[in-house]
Write a protein that holds these residues in place. Structure first.
Motif, short mmCIF file in Angstrom:
data_model
loop_
_atom_site.label_atom_id
_atom_site.label_comp_id
_atom_site.label_asym_id
_atom_site.label_seq_id
_atom_site.Cartn_x
_atom_site.Cartn_y
_atom_site.Cartn_z
N SER A 172 8.76 -10.21 -6.99
CA SER A 172 9.39 -9.71 -8.22
C SER A 172 9.27 -8.19 -8.32
O SER A 172 10.22 -7.52 -8.72
CB SER A 172 8.81 -10.40 -9.45
OG SER A 172 7.41 -10.29 -9.45
N ALA A 173 8.12 -7.63 -7.89
CA ALA A 173 7.95 -6.16 -7.98
C ALA A 173 8.97 -5.46 -7.08
O ALA A 173 9.62 -4.49 -7.49
CB ALA A 173 6.53 -5.78 -7.59
N LYS A 174 9.14 -5.97 -5.85
CA LYS A 174 10.06 -5.29 -4.92
C LYS A 174 11.51 -5.49 -5.34
O LYS A 174 12.34 -4.60 -5.16
CB LYS A 174 9.82 -5.76 -3.49
CG LYS A 174 8.46 -5.31 -2.95
CD LYS A 174 8.43 -5.19 -1.45
CE LYS A 174 7.07 -4.67 -0.98
NZ LYS A 174 7.13 -3.94 0.29
N ALA A 175 11.83 -6.64 -5.89
CA ALA A 175 13.21 -6.89 -6.33
C ALA A 175 13.58 -5.95 -7.49
O ALA A 175 14.67 -5.36 -7.50
CB ALA A 175 13.38 -8.35 -6.75
N VAL A 176 12.67 -5.80 -8.44
CA VAL A 176 12.93 -4.91 -9.57
C VAL A 176 13.01 -3.46 -9.07
O VAL A 176 13.91 -2.70 -9.47
CB VAL A 176 11.84 -5.08 -10.65
CG1 VAL A 176 11.89 -3.94 -11.67
CG2 VAL A 176 12.01 -6.43 -11.35
N GLY B 207 0.84 -1.21 0.00
CA GLY B 207 0.00 0.00 0.00
C GLY B 207 0.87 1.26 0.00
O GLY B 207 2.08 1.17 0.26
N GLN B 208 0.25 2.40 -0.29
CA GLN B 208 0.99 3.67 -0.36
C GLN B 208 1.83 3.92 0.88
O GLN B 208 3.02 4.21 0.79
CB GLN B 208 -0.02 4.83 -0.51
CG GLN B 208 -0.64 4.94 -1.90
CD GLN B 208 0.39 5.32 -2.95
OE1 GLN B 208 1.29 6.12 -2.67
NE2 GLN B 208 0.30 4.76 -4.15
N ARG B 209 1.19 3.78 2.06
CA ARG B 209 1.88 4.09 3.31
C ARG B 209 2.97 3.05 3.59
O ARG B 209 4.10 3.39 3.97
CB ARG B 209 0.84 4.11 4.42
CG ARG B 209 1.43 4.47 5.71
CD ARG B 209 0.47 5.17 6.65
NE ARG B 209 1.09 5.12 7.95
CZ ARG B 209 0.55 4.57 9.00
NH1 ARG B 209 -0.67 4.08 8.94
NH2 ARG B 209 1.19 4.55 10.14
N ASP B 210 2.64 1.76 3.34
CA ASP B 210 3.63 0.69 3.54
C ASP B 210 4.85 0.92 2.66
O ASP B 210 5.98 0.67 3.07
CB ASP B 210 3.02 -0.67 3.20
CG ASP B 210 1.97 -1.08 4.20
OD1 ASP B 210 2.07 -0.67 5.36
OD2 ASP B 210 1.03 -1.81 3.80
N LEU B 211 4.61 1.39 1.44
CA LEU B 211 5.74 1.57 0.53
C LEU B 211 6.65 2.70 1.01
O LEU B 211 7.85 2.69 0.73
CB LEU B 211 5.25 1.84 -0.89
CG LEU B 211 4.73 0.59 -1.62
CD1 LEU B 211 4.21 0.93 -3.01
CD2 LEU B 211 5.81 -0.49 -1.73
N ARG B 212 6.07 3.66 1.75
CA ARG B 212 6.92 4.72 2.31
C ARG B 212 7.80 4.18 3.43
O ARG B 212 8.98 4.47 3.50
CB ARG B 212 6.04 5.87 2.84
CG ARG B 212 5.72 6.92 1.77
CD ARG B 212 5.30 8.24 2.39
NE ARG B 212 4.15 8.10 3.28
CZ ARG B 212 2.88 8.05 2.87
NH1 ARG B 212 2.60 8.14 1.58
NH2 ARG B 212 1.90 7.93 3.73
N GLU B 213 7.19 3.34 4.29
CA GLU B 213 7.94 2.88 5.48
C GLU B 213 8.63 1.52 5.27
O GLU B 213 9.60 1.22 5.95
CB GLU B 213 6.97 2.77 6.67
CG GLU B 213 6.58 4.13 7.19
CD GLU B 213 5.41 4.07 8.16
OE1 GLU B 213 5.16 2.98 8.70
OE2 GLU B 213 4.76 5.11 8.36
#
Ligand code: KG4
Ligand code: ZN
Length: 346
Positions: A257-261, A205-211
């Motif tokens: 895969s999304a986070k690794a890229v 999520g947006q907030r998770d991606l920030r933290e």
């Protein structure tokens, strides 16, 4: 081929591995697994693993020497996993390595298991470009690493905040009535529709991606699959295993895969390396290949047999450390069950 002749001993979980390398050349990779002894408990029982290492270490060492056709006196050094891993299991391998180093008067290198998972790719694809991102996914660990130098400089970009990816596979397999270890069974069973159920993608999520941009969470996904299956049972419906397995697998592989890229793009690394048992997963390999191609990232995939725990990965890491002229470990070095990945050599 040239380079130091190194013995590697791995005993951090349920595989007793002994590998022998000369530089980047693999001479032997013998593995004795106690996985069958853990099946009826649905997971690794530390005490059983420790005893199995004790029984397997010497025969596995003898097989490795025979395969490599070397005598222990020829070795230039002995590398051993010092952590992270199960304490009792680590102690067996480390005690064996210390005894060998002392008896043979060879230098001892007590090294990091996670760095070994990265180093193993040298055996297949040669020197690692720097910087390089590594995605390590197994039953015990799930992390994104930044590799500047596999023998000297590794930092963690993120890791799982709860279950490891392989642990999620194993737990979901149990819910679906598939045997342990569940990863390969789900991989084979997932022939259905990956969009049948849209299971949650943890920490995206947006907030998770920030933290938690490079962190993972699989516990909510596991619970979500369990609730879905319970609800089907309550309603007297048959669970479509192929569809649920495919949907679960899609959620895991999509996030990995999304986070690794993203980690490659954020750090400017042009190379992504994968390792650990889950790196054998076919869907993960397909998704990573597609997404890496889209972004011009070179994907390095060691053969599945080298992705799972083994001694060759520890031996080749030892070989890199010796080649850099780093000092050996002290004879009284202790195992560390939670050794941070930034500590490559103890
Ligand atoms: O690296 P590994 O052999 O041992 C640990 O350090 O944990 O990884 C074992 C894990 C298990 O959770 C197993 O279910 C998972 O890797 N695994 C897979 C596959 N093969 C093994 N998960 C997904 N797909 C696979 N094909
Ligand atoms: Zn491992």
């Amino acid at each position: 081929m040239t380079g130091p002749l190194i013995l590697g001993i791995e005993s951090s979980c349920d595989e007793t591995g002994v590998g022998i390398v000369r530089g980047h050349e693999l001479l032997a990779n013998e593995v004795a697994s106690s996985v069958d002894e853990h099946v009826r408990y649905g997971g690794v029982v530390p005490e059983i693993a420790s005893r199995a290492h004790l029984e397997a270490l010497v025969p596995t060492l003898e097989r490795a020497c025979a395969t490599a056709d070397i005598d222990l006196s020829q070795l230039d050094g002995i590398a051993v996993t010092a952590g992270p891993g199960l304490m009792g299991a680590l102690v067996v391998g480390l005690a064996g390595a210390k005894a060998l180093a002392y008896a043979l008067d060879k230098p001892l290198y007590a090294v990091n298991h996670l760095a070994g998972h990265v180093a193993v790719d040298l055996l297949e694809h040669g020197p690692l470009p720097a910087p390089c991102v590594a995605l390590l996914v197994s039953g015990g660990h799930t992390s994104l690493l930044m590799i500047q130098d596999v023998a000297d400089d590794i930092s963690e970009l993120g890791s799982t905040v709860d279950d490891a990816a392989g642990e999620a596979y194993d737990k979901v397999a149990r819910v679906l009535g598939l045997p342990y270890p569940g990863g390969p069974h789900i991989d084979r069973a997932a022939t259905g529709d990956p969009g049948f159920v849209t299971f949650p993608r943890g920490l995206t999520g947006q907030r998770d991606l920030r933290e938690h941009r490079f962190d993972f969470s699989f516990s909510g996904l596991k619970t979500s699959v369990a609730r879905w299956v319970e609800s089907a049972h309550r309603d007297g419906e048959e669970v479509p295993v192929a569809d649920v397995a495919a949907s679960f697998q899609e959620a895991v592989c999509d996030v990995l895969s999304a986070k690794a890229v993203d980690a490659c793009l954020a750090t400017g690394a042009h190379d992504l390396l994968i390792g650990g048992g889950v790196a054998a997963n076919r869907r993960l390999r397909v998704l990573l290949t597609e997404r890496c191609q889209q972004h011009g990232i070179a994907l390095r995939t060691p053969p599945p047999a080298l992705c799972t725990d083994n001694g060759a990965m520890i031996a080749v890491l030892g070989s890199e450390i010796v080649s850099r002229g780093r000092r050996p470990s002290d004879g009284d070095v202790a195992a560390s069950s939670s050794l941070p990945v930034s500590t490559i050599l103890l």
